[in-house]
Design an enzyme around this catalytic site. Structure first.
Site, short mmCIF file in Angstrom:
data_model
loop_
_atom_site.label_atom_id
_atom_site.label_comp_id
_atom_site.label_asym_id
_atom_site.label_seq_id
_atom_site.Cartn_x
_atom_site.Cartn_y
_atom_site.Cartn_z
N HIS A 259 -16.09 4.83 10.51
CA HIS A 259 -15.29 5.80 11.11
C HIS A 259 -14.93 5.98 12.46
CE1 HIS A 259 -13.01 9.73 10.84
NE2 HIS A 259 -14.04 10.41 11.86
N HIS B 298 -3.23 7.34 3.64
CA HIS B 298 -3.65 7.89 4.89
C HIS B 298 -3.98 7.02 5.90
CE1 HIS B 298 -5.91 10.53 7.43
NE2 HIS B 298 -6.83 9.54 7.45
N PHE B 299 -4.44 5.72 5.53
CA PHE B 299 -4.86 4.72 6.73
C PHE B 299 -3.38 4.23 7.18
CE2 PHE B 299 -9.41 3.35 4.90
CZ PHE B 299 -9.78 4.41 5.67
N HIS B 300 -2.46 3.96 6.35
CA HIS B 300 -1.09 3.49 6.84
C HIS B 300 -0.42 4.59 7.66
CE1 HIS B 300 -1.84 0.38 3.85
NE2 HIS B 300 -1.14 -0.11 4.48
N TYR C 257 -11.12 5.90 15.75
CA TYR C 257 -10.95 6.27 17.18
C TYR C 257 -10.90 5.05 18.12
CZ TYR C 257 -11.28 10.64 14.86
OH TYR C 257 -10.76 12.11 13.89
N ARG D 284 -7.50 2.76 -5.62
CA ARG D 284 -7.28 2.23 -4.36
C ARG D 284 -7.06 0.93 -4.24
NH1 ARG D 284 -11.69 3.67 0.32
NH2 ARG D 284 -10.58 2.43 2.11
N ARG D 285 -7.82 -0.13 -4.95
CA ARG D 285 -7.85 -1.54 -4.53
C ARG D 285 -7.38 -2.26 -5.88
NH1 ARG D 285 -12.62 0.66 -2.68
NH2 ARG D 285 -12.92 0.80 -0.28
#
Length: 550
Positions: free
Chosen positions: A223, A374-376, A227, A439-440
């Site tokens: 996580h 979301h990651f993208h 950041y 997801r994968r």
């Protein structure tokens, strides 16, 4: 006050550029793997030459989420320190080069095992998936190399503080060190699981691995990694963008405080990635979810600061009305336009992050392709568009060249292409995730269920978006190569903003590194000590990786 005419030393520029070369090579290779993934998921394409889908997935994740971001961030941080805290000493520069080569050797080792099909374990490398030992050794070298670079930064920063006692440190230097502290503390988790668990297991020295501990240590790192991606982008937002538009930094103190809060609230929160996993007391999950939501505070502080800077600039140019300043912004300048689009897209990205971190809402989207979408939005759009915007002025500054009007126009087009491509891909991922798309998984694993049929239009939209994004990758690589080797010789500014005259004085407590690192250590101990002891004491039979140490 910093002299805006100071250039990054040529030797320091070579160091930073070396990091950027690796980063943009990773962008091309990882982006190619991403394109092939989306084509496979559409069901209209079969991989040639025996290439495996999960092999591509691993290449994409490792090269883009880890290699590209880490090399670009460290190159940017070294350039920022050289600009604002003075030229690196020969000893610091040598240490930085050692860090670079250790990272590069580790990257090459890890990438080789993936390309040979010996490490199709995804960038999360969850057990019981097992890779070749060289994969884990390479990861360890990347982490150790980054630590070496971090220690070089700390030494340089410490030298500036010693030479300027009692003075407020340059804002970019402060932010660079804060970013590397976050990285060093966060990577303790992934280093521990790789060195103590995965390497002995992959060599066959132990028969089993404690999966819960390995996942917990990964997400202790995973996580704050987000950041570590974001903070270099925030550096550009806070310090560079105001100068680019011709305005002032709204508040030096607010910028420093936001970075402190990101440090404090980004690390002791890994359990919110493990909300569905047994073996962790729900009360500890709840505590870390609360800490996760605390990061909303510095995020809103950043949004307020940035738009205050924009409005102050617009008003100074005669703008009136509630949003009149908006028209005064330099929309034709790619150095501004690319990061600004990243800022805008961070709004839906942040909203999706709140859903991901919520107890009940997480149950709906957990392990679906929503999370990938979301990651993208975060790393692949907000962060990368800002990184591209940084490259448009930093690369010519380091290489002694200038960005031509033609390249600036191409960069504007690149930003638009990237935004359109991501709108197709990420939006379709979010909708498919709400319908339960995993997801994968590749298209071939979906089966012929009616539910799987609902996902197909969204998978085709992902392929369209991935194809558009690949065009965006080609465009940014053309710009990078031009700025590095072919653009006209000349002087390009390293834009460092000045603080607005009416801003409050920066309190020195924000410079108390021992205090803030101490608070961080206490938060980590509160969030992890009891759950970790419980995991070790109640480890299943044969989970020797940590239990044998007690």
């Amino acid at each position: 006050m910093l002299n805006s005419n100071v250039k990054v030393d040529k030797k320091d520029a070579k160091l930073a550029m070396a990091h950027f070369y690796v980063a943009f090579i990773a962008l091309f290779l990882g982006g190619t793997a991403g394109l092939l993934q989306t084509l496979v998921r559409s069901g209209k394409f079969t991989l040639p030459a025996g290439i495996g889908y999960y092999q591509l997935l691993t290449v994409h994740g490792v090269l883009l989420a880890l290699v590209l971001t880490t090399f670009f961030a460290i190159g940017f941080l070294f350039a920022s320190l050289s600009k604002t805290a003075g030229t690196l000493s020969p000893k610091v520069r040598l240490t930085a080069w050692i860090g670079f080569w250790v990272m590069t050797i580790g990257t090459a080792s890890t990438a080789t095992t993936i390309l040979l099909g010996e490490a199709s374990v995804l960038y999360t490398f969850y057990a019981p998936l097992q890779a070749h030992p060289v994969f884990y050794i390479g990861l360890a070298l990347v982490v150790v190399g980054s630590w070496i670079s971090g220690f070089a930064m700390f030494a340089h920063f410490g030298k500036w503080k010693k030479a300027n006692p009692g003075k407020v440190t340059p804002l970019l230097s402060y932010m660079s060190v804060m970013t590397m502290i976050l990285w060093l503390v966060a990577t303790l988790g992934v280093a521990a699981t790789v060195l103590i668990q995965f390497i002995p297991w992959s060599f066959g020295w132990v028969d089993t691995i404690d999966v819960l501990i390995s996942r917990t240590l990964f997400w202790y790192f995973g996580h704050p990694l987000v950041y570590f991606w974001l903070l270099p982008a925030y550096m550009a937002w806070y310090v560079v963008i105001p100068k680019v538009i011709g305005g002032k930094i709204f508040s030096d103190a607010l910028a420093r405080l936001s970075f402190i809060l990101f440090l404090l609230f980004s690390i002791p929160v890994g359990f919110h990635h493990q909300l569905t996993e047994p073996g962790i007391d729900p009360n500890w999950k709840y505590l870390q979810v609360v800490l996760t939501f605390m990061v909303v505070i510095p995020s809103l502080m950043t949004a307020f600061s940035m738009f205050a800077s924009f409005e102050m600039y617009g008003r100074s140019k005669g703008a009136t009305g509630l949003f009149g300043w908006f028209r005064k912004l330099p929309w034709g300048d790619a150095r501004f336009f690319a990061p600004f689009m990243g800022m805008l897209i961070f709004i839906p990205a942040g909203a999706g992050g709140i859903i991901n971190a919520s107890h009940q809402l997480n149950q709906v989207i957990h392990n679906t392709i929503w999370v990938t979408g979301h990651f993208h939005l975060t790393v692949a759009t907000t962060v990368l568009l800002t990184f591209f915007g940084i490259a448009y002025w930093l690369i010519p500054h380091l290489t002694g060249r200038v960005m031509t009007k033609a390249m600036n126009k191409l960069a504007i087009i690149q930003t638009i292409v990237w935004t359109i491509g991501m709108a197709f891909m990420s939006t379709s991922m979010h909708f498919a995730g709400l319908l339960g798309a995993p997801r994968r998984s590749a298209f071939s694993t979906y089966g012929g269920s009616a539910q799987a049929a609902e996902w197909i239009p969204y998978q085709i939209a992902q392929a369209i978006g991935g194809s558009i994004l690949f065009i965006g990758i080609i465009l940014v690589l053309v710009i990078f190569v031009n700025l590095a080797f072919f653009a006209p010789k000349g002087e390009t500014e390293f834009p460092v903003g000045e603080v607005a005259e009416e801003a409050e004085k920066t309190p020195m407590i924000l410079e108390n590194w021992k205090l803030w690192v101490g608070v961080l250590a206490v938060l980590i101990l509160i969030a992890y000590t009891i759950p970790f002891v419980d995991m070790i004491q109640n480890a299943p039979p044969g989970a020797k990786s940590f239990k044998h140490l007690l």
